[in-house]
Design a protein around this motif. Structure first.
Motif, mmCIF file in Angstrom:
data_model
loop_
_atom_site.group_PDB
_atom_site.id
_atom_site.type_symbol
_atom_site.label_atom_id
_atom_site.label_comp_id
_atom_site.label_asym_id
_atom_site.label_seq_id
_atom_site.Cartn_x
_atom_site.Cartn_y
_atom_site.Cartn_z
ATOM 1 N N VAL A 1 0.832 -1.205 0.000
ATOM 2 C CA VAL A 1 0.000 0.000 0.000
ATOM 3 C C VAL A 1 0.866 1.253 0.000
ATOM 4 C CG1 VAL A 1 -1.691 1.336 1.310
ATOM 5 C CG2 VAL A 1 -1.962 -1.142 1.081
ATOM 6 N N ILE A 2 1.811 1.347 0.954
ATOM 7 C CA ILE A 2 2.652 2.545 1.003
ATOM 8 C C ILE A 2 3.593 2.589 -0.190
ATOM 9 C CG2 ILE A 2 4.460 1.501 2.435
ATOM 10 C CD1 ILE A 2 3.176 5.137 2.577
ATOM 11 N N GLY A 3 4.029 1.400 -0.644
ATOM 12 C CA GLY A 3 4.898 1.343 -1.809
ATOM 13 C C GLY A 3 4.223 1.841 -3.069
ATOM 14 N N SER A 4 2.927 1.613 -3.176
ATOM 15 C CA SER A 4 2.206 2.101 -4.361
ATOM 16 C C SER A 4 2.173 3.633 -4.391
ATOM 17 C CB SER A 4 0.787 1.532 -4.378
ATOM 18 O OG SER A 4 0.014 2.026 -3.285
ATOM 19 N N ILE A 5 2.108 4.257 -3.208
ATOM 20 C CA ILE A 5 2.141 5.731 -3.156
ATOM 21 C C ILE A 5 3.529 6.234 -3.546
ATOM 22 C CG2 ILE A 5 1.882 7.740 -1.664
ATOM 23 C CD1 ILE A 5 -0.131 6.146 -0.021
ATOM 24 N N TYR A 6 4.583 5.583 -2.975
ATOM 25 C CA TYR A 6 5.939 5.942 -3.375
ATOM 26 C C TYR A 6 6.112 5.784 -4.883
ATOM 27 C CZ TYR A 6 7.324 5.579 1.584
ATOM 28 O OH TYR A 6 7.446 5.739 2.938
ATOM 29 N N ALA A 7 5.562 4.691 -5.412
ATOM 30 C CA ALA A 7 5.716 4.411 -6.839
ATOM 31 C C ALA A 7 5.059 5.490 -7.686
ATOM 32 C CB ALA A 7 5.127 3.043 -7.166
ATOM 33 N N LEU A 8 3.872 5.921 -7.287
ATOM 34 C CA LEU A 8 3.167 6.941 -8.053
ATOM 35 C C LEU A 8 3.941 8.260 -8.028
ATOM 36 C CD1 LEU A 8 0.649 7.671 -9.669
ATOM 37 C CD2 LEU A 8 -0.501 8.200 -7.508
ATOM 38 N N ALA A 9 4.449 8.630 -6.854
ATOM 39 C CA ALA A 9 5.246 9.856 -6.768
ATOM 40 C C ALA A 9 6.557 9.706 -7.539
ATOM 41 C CB ALA A 9 5.527 10.202 -5.305
ATOM 42 N N ALA A 10 7.144 8.497 -7.514
ATOM 43 C CA ALA A 10 8.376 8.261 -8.269
ATOM 44 C C ALA A 10 8.143 8.382 -9.765
ATOM 45 C CB ALA A 10 8.931 6.880 -7.932
ATOM 46 N N VAL A 11 6.983 7.925 -10.226
ATOM 47 C CA VAL A 11 6.639 8.083 -11.644
ATOM 48 C C VAL A 11 6.566 9.569 -11.996
ATOM 49 C CG1 VAL A 11 4.792 7.764 -13.329
ATOM 50 C CG2 VAL A 11 5.501 5.860 -11.888
ATOM 51 N N ALA A 12 6.028 10.389 -11.082
ATOM 52 C CA ALA A 12 5.981 11.835 -11.324
ATOM 53 C C ALA A 12 7.392 12.398 -11.471
ATOM 54 C CB ALA A 12 5.237 12.528 -10.173
ATOM 55 N N TYR A 13 8.307 11.977 -10.592
ATOM 56 C CA TYR A 13 9.702 12.406 -10.690
ATOM 57 C C TYR A 13 10.305 12.011 -12.033
ATOM 58 C CZ TYR A 13 11.189 14.180 -6.098
ATOM 59 O OH TYR A 13 11.400 14.959 -4.993
ATOM 60 N N THR A 14 10.164 10.732 -12.352
ATOM 61 C CA THR A 14 10.874 10.183 -13.508
ATOM 62 C C THR A 14 10.294 10.668 -14.816
ATOM 63 O OG1 THR A 14 11.988 8.136 -14.147
ATOM 64 C CG2 THR A 14 9.605 8.034 -13.972
ATOM 65 N N LEU A 15 9.002 11.017 -14.829
ATOM 66 C CA LEU A 15 8.386 11.512 -16.056
ATOM 67 C C LEU A 15 9.035 12.822 -16.480
ATOM 68 C CD1 LEU A 15 6.032 10.961 -18.056
ATOM 69 C CD2 LEU A 15 4.646 12.474 -16.649
ATOM 70 N N VAL A 16 9.228 13.734 -15.522
ATOM 71 C CA VAL A 16 9.862 15.017 -15.831
ATOM 72 C C VAL A 16 11.351 14.822 -16.089
ATOM 73 C CG1 VAL A 16 10.471 17.273 -14.872
ATOM 74 C CG2 VAL A 16 8.154 16.390 -14.624
ATOM 75 N N TYR A 17 12.001 13.986 -15.282
ATOM 76 C CA TYR A 17 13.439 13.796 -15.462
ATOM 77 C C TYR A 17 13.739 13.200 -16.836
ATOM 78 C CZ TYR A 17 18.290 12.665 -14.581
ATOM 79 O OH TYR A 17 19.665 12.621 -14.659
ATOM 80 N N GLY A 18 12.901 12.273 -17.273
ATOM 81 C CA GLY A 18 13.140 11.651 -18.567
ATOM 82 C C GLY A 18 13.104 12.633 -19.708
ATOM 83 N N VAL A 19 12.289 13.695 -19.586
ATOM 84 C CA VAL A 19 12.144 14.663 -20.674
ATOM 85 C C VAL A 19 13.158 15.790 -20.570
ATOM 86 C CG1 VAL A 19 10.570 16.306 -21.760
ATOM 87 C CG2 VAL A 19 9.708 14.118 -20.935
ATOM 88 N N VAL A 20 13.353 16.331 -19.365
ATOM 89 C CA VAL A 20 14.145 17.548 -19.223
ATOM 90 C C VAL A 20 15.413 17.340 -18.395
ATOM 91 C CG1 VAL A 20 13.105 18.504 -17.122
ATOM 92 C CG2 VAL A 20 13.840 20.046 -18.946
ATOM 93 N N LYS A 21 15.641 16.124 -17.859
ATOM 94 C CA LYS A 21 16.840 15.802 -17.072
ATOM 95 C C LYS A 21 16.994 16.740 -15.873
ATOM 96 C CE LYS A 21 18.028 12.582 -19.957
ATOM 97 N NZ LYS A 21 16.827 12.652 -20.808
ATOM 98 N N LEU A 22 15.896 16.924 -15.148
ATOM 99 C CA LEU A 22 15.883 17.786 -13.968
ATOM 100 C C LEU A 22 15.320 17.020 -12.788
ATOM 101 C CD1 LEU A 22 15.962 20.531 -12.431
ATOM 102 C CD2 LEU A 22 13.667 20.961 -13.333
ATOM 103 N N VAL A 23 16.100 16.930 -11.696
ATOM 104 C CA VAL A 23 15.588 16.383 -10.441
ATOM 105 C C VAL A 23 14.818 17.506 -9.754
ATOM 106 C CG1 VAL A 23 16.170 15.352 -8.227
ATOM 107 C CG2 VAL A 23 17.510 14.774 -10.247
#
Length: 667
Positions: free
Chosen positions: A13-35
């Motif tokens: 359950v908590i991992g799914s929340i981390y995963a969703l937020a991680a997808v938000a991070y990685t979506l932007v990083y993949g396009v613009v290479k910004l943490v």
């Protein structure tokens, strides 16, 4: 009761929340290479806006105001839409002008926006936590999955929503025209632009989607733990970043996998290890460090992302030009150039004479204490400047060296000499002086030890790995109560003497800090102009070219970490005796980020920049309280700081004392 199965269920359950937020991070990083460090605050705003829209009355700015009282299923989507729009606004105003700016400028901007948004939340909703109402399904009975194994409808809804959202994002990126445009921009933004893809709009779309996902994850998190607070996004934001790196930042399936692994690992650790619940955060970062040692690109990441970009952290253009600011900074540059013509020794002696005169002339103990803190933070920033400004290694764990020095001297005096041997610490105050050297050497050794594993990672991975080391030290200091006294800290640290004068007097503290500052600056200046300093600068400007010319990258990087750690350790010992108290609250990631912002503000890679940044920051904090609105809402000071830093990155990313840096690059 099936204990392991219940832990596994909680972890999912908590991992799914981390995963969703991680997808938000990685979506932007993949396009613009910004943490984007501001995602933690977008996460928080999702929860706050939903709560605000759901209630009929809410206290805003300390005033009770009527609110819409909407249903959750209306309030949640509206909050997500609002945060998504905010993400687009942030990209257009703060990030888009920095597409071609120095590599550190967008990172500092994201940190500044994080500080700004958190301060806005504290000003609007107050610094305390608020209760978040349960989901409408929360009143239903729990579901049985076997003998003594149950899951609540709310947990099932959180897990299901997170999984559906991640599957939807993956489908969007892989099967829609906008998603394919995002992938093209991530692969090669220049080529994408040449074939007609509007890259800036695609990046903005990535920010919109990433911000919406962060807000959605924040709503699920607030519902799971039944609270919202202005700081609620900090830890989940770090966990999401950790999960994204574990899975391979830039990979959506990797981010989802990393979040699930992280959540399960934390749950199992809390359930089985002694004191596991208090060390589960340290386990997350330890897991990150170990994985990056074995597979630097993460589980599903691409190896080509683990690289250092060409050019130093400060090189590049892209800053905006405003006539008034160009004129002002031109005057500053000419002033630094004029000072340079006097000779560095004359300037150094002149600055020392002015500082001594200030120490004699100022009669206010309050302002003397302010100047002491300027010198302390200036020395800290000078230590970090060795690694970041001279060697070009983005270090987010430097504050650990500060903590090592402070705790070393404190524990020697209080735990060993006083508690174990029964010695009156006031009678052995002179141990403070050897402790300065030993504490510095201990931190330097730790710097070399911790620096060695980071040599396999590059760029943003390096910053994230050092962040993990710094957080591990803080978590251990917080929870190893038998040694560090935990959050209560160590008290009773003796006050030493300085040429027969009591260290309790602000004037004595100032002159000792000034003498220590002179020694630190002298050592850093000699290093920067030696063969070692030239090797650091060569690595900073172009690591591959430097190594091809015979510069031993590994050796000089470790030396940079050791020298930086030594300065941090020495300042830590001094700080412990200055305050006569240390606690983990002084060694948080925010403090590390603050020190980094000081050297960026003053001028990365310069000698005077860290002290200019520290003076602006410390004095600004005090003078801003004279503003009526700030006096009523003290948290708003950090809003002004965030605006100042964003403006600086837009108009002067090289820092205020940029002209002073030119001499250090041998140009």
């Amino acid at each position: 009761m099936p204990y392991f199965e219940q832990l596994l269920l909680n972890g999912l359950v908590i991992g799914s929340i981390y995963a969703l937020a991680a997808v938000a991070y990685t979506l932007v990083y993949g396009v613009v290479k910004l943490v984007n460090f501001a995602f933690g605050e977008l996460f928080m705003l999702g929860g706050f806006l939903t709560l605000t829209l759901m209630t009929k009355q809410m206290t805003l700015f300390g005033i009770q105001m009527p609110m819409p009282g909407l249903d959750f299923y209306i309030a949640g989507p509206l909050a997500i839409a609002g945060v998504a729009a905010l993400g687009a606004l942030i990209d257009v105003v703060a990030y888009r002008p920095l597409r071609n700016a120095p590599r550190l400028a967008p990172l500092i901007t994201s940190i500044a926006i994080s500080v700004l948004l958190q301060s806005v939340a504290q000003t609007v909703w107050g610094p305390t936590s608020l209760r978040f109402p349960p989901l409408p399904v929360g009143g239903l009975p729990p579901l049985s999955l076997g003998v003594d194994l149950t899951v609540t409808p709310s947990e099932l809804a959180v897990f299901g929503c997170a999984i559906v959202a991640m599957i939807g994002v993956q489908f969007f990126v892989s099967a829609t025209s906008l998603g394919r445009a995002m992938r093209a921009a991530a692969q090669d933004s220049t080529a994408a632009y040449l074939v007609g893809i509007p890259v800036n709009r695609i990046i903005c779309a990535a920010f919109v989607l990433g911000s919406a996902l962060a807000a959605f994850a924040g709503i699920l998190y607030a519902q799971s733990f039944q609270f919202v607070s202005p700081t609620m996004g900090f830890v989940p934001g770090l966990k999401a970043l950790t999960a994204a790196v574990l899975g391979g930042i830039g990979s959506i399936p990797g981010a989802a996998l990393g979040g699930i692994i992280l959540g399960v690992a934390e749950s199992v650790c809390a359930g089985y290890l002694p004191d596991g619940s208090v060390y589960q955060d340290a386990l997350s970062f330890a897991l990150l460090v170990l994985l990056l040692l074995v597979r630097p690109q993460g589980l599903l990441g691409r190896a080509d992302l683990n690289v250092s970009a060409r050019g130093s952290l400060m090189s590049g253009g892209g800053s905006r030009r405003a006539p008034a600011l160009v004129k002002m900074f031109g005057s500053l540059d000419r002033a630094f150039a004029a000072l340079g013509r006097f000779g560095e020794k004359r300037v150094a002696f002149g600055a020392m004479a002015i500082a001594v005169a200030l120490g004699v002339a100022i009669r206010s103990d309050y302002w003397l204490s302010i100047l002491v803190m300027v010198l302390v933070y200036g020395m800290l920033a000078s230590g970090l400047n060795i690694v970041v400004g001279l060697a070009g290694l983005l270090d987010l764990g430097f504050i650990a060296f500060f903590a090592i020095g402070a705790y070393f001297s404190s524990l020697i005096f209080v735990s060993v000499m006083q508690n174990h041997f029964g010695v009156d610490t006031a009678s052995i105050w002179w141990l403070f002086y050897p402790n300065l050297i030993v504490g510095g050497l201990l931190a330097a050794l730790l710097g070399a030890i911790l620096g060695y594993p980071t040599l396999r990672v590059r760029g943003d991975y390096l910053a994230i790995m050092t962040l993990g080391f710094g957080e591990i030290v803080r978590i251990v200091a917080t929870n190893w109560i038998s040694v560090t006294n935990g959050p209560m800290g160590v008290r009773g640290i003796p006050s030493p003497q300085f040429f027969g004068m009591s260290f309790d007097e602000p004037r004595t503290q100032f002159f000792f800090a000034l003498a220590l500052t002179a020694i630190v600056l002298f050592a850093v200046a000699r290093l920067s102009r030696s063969y070692v300093g030239r090797a650091w600068v060569a690595l900073r400007e172009d690591e591959d070219a430097a190594e091809m010319m015979g510069v031993a990258g590994t050796r000089f990087k470790l030396l940079a970490y050791a020298c930086s750690g030594f300065v941090g350790g020495v300042v830590g010992v001094f700080y412990a005796h200055l305050q006569q108290y240390v606690s983990p609250a002084s060694f948080t990631l925010f403090e590390n980020i603050l020190v980094l912002m000081l050297i960026v503000l003053g001028g990365l890679g310069t000698l005077v920049g860290p002290f200019i940044g520290a003076a602006i920051w410390i004095v600004f904090l005090q003078l801003s309280l004279k503003i009526p609105f700030v006096s009523a809402y003290p948290e708003s000071r950090y809003v002004l700081l965030g605006v100042l830093l964003v403006a600086l990155m837009l108009f002067r990313p090289e820092g205020i004392a940029a002209k002073a840096r030119l001499r250090l690059t041998m140009e």
